[in-house]
Design an enzyme around this catalytic site. Structure first.
Site, PDB file in Angstrom:
ATOM      1  N   ILE A  10      53.507  58.623  -0.076  1.00 52.40           N
ATOM      2  CA  ILE A  10      53.272  59.948   0.523  1.00 52.40           C
ATOM      3  C   ILE A  10      51.838  60.106   1.045  1.00 52.40           C
ATOM      4  O   ILE A  10      51.606  60.918   1.945  1.00 52.40           O
ATOM      5  CB  ILE A  10      53.634  61.064  -0.492  1.00 52.40           C
ATOM      6  CG1 ILE A  10      53.879  62.389   0.236  1.00 52.40           C
ATOM      7  CG2 ILE A  10      52.586  61.216  -1.578  1.00 52.40           C
ATOM      8  CD1 ILE A  10      54.583  63.432  -0.611  1.00 52.40           C
ATOM      9  N   ASP A  33      50.263  61.648  -8.441  1.00 46.18           N
ATOM     10  CA  ASP A  33      49.006  62.395  -8.613  1.00 46.18           C
ATOM     11  C   ASP A  33      47.805  61.442  -8.495  1.00 46.18           C
ATOM     12  O   ASP A  33      46.861  61.695  -7.726  1.00 46.18           O
ATOM     13  CB  ASP A  33      49.048  63.055 -10.001  1.00 46.18           C
ATOM     14  CG  ASP A  33      48.033  64.163 -10.176  1.00 46.18           C
ATOM     15  OD1 ASP A  33      47.194  64.351  -9.290  1.00 46.18           O
ATOM     16  OD2 ASP A  33      48.079  64.838 -11.226  1.00 46.18           O
ATOM     17  N   TYR A 126      58.070  62.748 -15.914  1.00 47.51           N
ATOM     18  CA  TYR A 126      58.739  63.951 -16.432  1.00 47.51           C
ATOM     19  C   TYR A 126      60.264  63.795 -16.572  1.00 47.51           C
ATOM     20  O   TYR A 126      60.966  64.735 -16.937  1.00 47.51           O
ATOM     21  CB  TYR A 126      58.372  65.175 -15.592  1.00 47.51           C
ATOM     22  CG  TYR A 126      56.951  65.674 -15.806  1.00 47.51           C
ATOM     23  CD1 TYR A 126      56.101  65.072 -16.731  1.00 47.51           C
ATOM     24  CD2 TYR A 126      56.452  66.751 -15.085  1.00 47.51           C
ATOM     25  CE1 TYR A 126      54.805  65.528 -16.928  1.00 47.51           C
ATOM     26  CE2 TYR A 126      55.155  67.217 -15.275  1.00 47.51           C
ATOM     27  CZ  TYR A 126      54.337  66.598 -16.194  1.00 47.51           C
ATOM     28  OH  TYR A 126      53.053  67.055 -16.380  1.00 47.51           O
TER      29      TYR A 126
HETATM   30  P1  ADP Z   1      56.255  63.608 -12.538  1.00 46.60           P
HETATM   31  O1  ADP Z   1      55.271  63.722 -13.659  1.00 46.60           O
HETATM   32  O2  ADP Z   1      56.446  64.914 -11.799  1.00 46.60           O
HETATM   33  O3  ADP Z   1      57.525  62.970 -12.949  1.00 46.60           O
HETATM   34  P2  ADP Z   1      55.345  61.133 -11.242  1.00 46.60           P
HETATM   35  O4  ADP Z   1      54.147  60.947 -10.385  1.00 46.60           O
HETATM   36  O5  ADP Z   1      55.425  60.385 -12.510  1.00 46.60           O
HETATM   37  O6  ADP Z   1      55.465  62.718 -11.468  1.00 46.60           O
HETATM   38  O7  ADP Z   1      56.641  60.814 -10.389  1.00 46.60           O
HETATM   39  C1  ADP Z   1      57.186  61.631  -9.398  1.00 46.60           C
HETATM   40  C2  ADP Z   1      57.802  60.781  -8.328  1.00 46.60           C
HETATM   41  O8  ADP Z   1      56.767  60.293  -7.461  1.00 46.60           O
HETATM   42  C3  ADP Z   1      58.521  59.531  -8.845  1.00 46.60           C
HETATM   43  O9  ADP Z   1      59.775  59.450  -8.189  1.00 46.60           O
HETATM   44  C4  ADP Z   1      57.599  58.390  -8.435  1.00 46.60           C
HETATM   45  O10 ADP Z   1      58.342  57.208  -8.154  1.00 46.60           O
HETATM   46  C5  ADP Z   1      57.010  58.947  -7.164  1.00 46.60           C
HETATM   47  N1  ADP Z   1      55.749  58.337  -6.687  1.00 46.60           N
HETATM   48  C6  ADP Z   1      54.812  57.630  -7.361  1.00 46.60           C
HETATM   49  N2  ADP Z   1      53.816  57.263  -6.521  1.00 46.60           N
HETATM   50  C7  ADP Z   1      54.120  57.761  -5.281  1.00 46.60           C
HETATM   51  C8  ADP Z   1      53.514  57.719  -3.982  1.00 46.60           C
HETATM   52  N3  ADP Z   1      52.361  57.100  -3.774  1.00 46.60           N
HETATM   53  N4  ADP Z   1      54.151  58.347  -2.956  1.00 46.60           N
HETATM   54  C9  ADP Z   1      55.317  58.989  -3.143  1.00 46.60           C
HETATM   55  N5  ADP Z   1      55.937  59.077  -4.334  1.00 46.60           N
HETATM   56  C10 ADP Z   1      55.355  58.467  -5.395  1.00 46.60           C
END
Ligand code: ADP
Length: 170
Positions: A10, A33, A126
């Site tokens: 993203i 994040d 989460y």
């Molecule tokens: P949460 O704590 O809300 O579960 P995470 O960051 O652990 O947040 O994961 C949320 C989603 O973001 C997951 O599906 C993960 O695979 C995805 N994710 C991780 N890195 C990226 C990135 N660089 N761009 C887009 N999505 C990502």
């Protein structure tokens, strides 16, 4: 309103705002994040700190907005997804996840932003079941067609397949 699905990172997406799946501290974490703060630079974290100093933590389902720092996106909208509790009635969590999507697009609209990209909020650490989270995300967006463009950015194949299936079978 155009709805798109992409597979990838993203932090590279060119839209008015990308959404961060933050935690309530707003001070950074792992997963998406961590990737956003790493790619966007320290001005994003600084802006998060200022928000925290003003309003305290960000509650689950709520959203705040900061600069996009060095990202191609102008702004980052930070929202806090619910943690999925296994074996319970999950209506409350689904409602909170809906709030994340709704509050993010409302905040975008208030800031005159027209395009937004979402990660699959709550489907990482989460632990939200991906299918359920995708259904919630898509309904929340379709029920509120207030922006020109919404992009769902899936990082993993499983989410990508789920979103493609849900968005094609209408
Ligand atoms: P949460 O704590 O809300 O579960 P995470 O960051 O652990 O947040 O994961 C949320 C989603 O973001 C997951 O599906 C993960 O695979 C995805 N994710 C991780 N890195 C990226 C990135 N660089 N761009 C887009 N999505 C990502």
């Amino acid at each position: 309103m155009k709805i798109k699905v992409l597979k990838g990172d993203i932090t590279t997406v060119q839209v008015d705002a990308i959404v961060n799946a933050a935690n309530s501290s707003l001070l950074g974490g792992s997963g998406v994040d961590g990737a956003i703060h790493k790619a966007g630079g320290s001005t994003i974290l600084e802006a998060c700190r200022q928000i925290r100093n003003k309003q305290g933590k960000c509650n689950v389902g709520e959203a705040v907005i900061t600069t996009g720092g060095n990202l191609p996106a102008k702004k980052v909208i930070h929202t806090v997804g619910p943690v999925y509790q296994k074996g319970k009635n999950n209506e409350k969590e689904k409602e909170l996840l809906t709030n994340c999507y709704e509050n993010s697009i409302l905040l975008a609209k208030e800031n005159d932003l027209q395009s937004i990209a979402f990660p699959c909020i709550s489907t990482g650490i989460y632990r939200f079941p991906k299918q359920v989270a995708a259904e919630v995300a898509i309904s929340a967006i379709k029920n509120n067609p207030i922006l020109n463009e919404v992009v769902f950015v899936c990082f993993d194949d499983e989410n990508y397949e789920i979103y493609k299936e849900l968005l094609n079978n209408e």
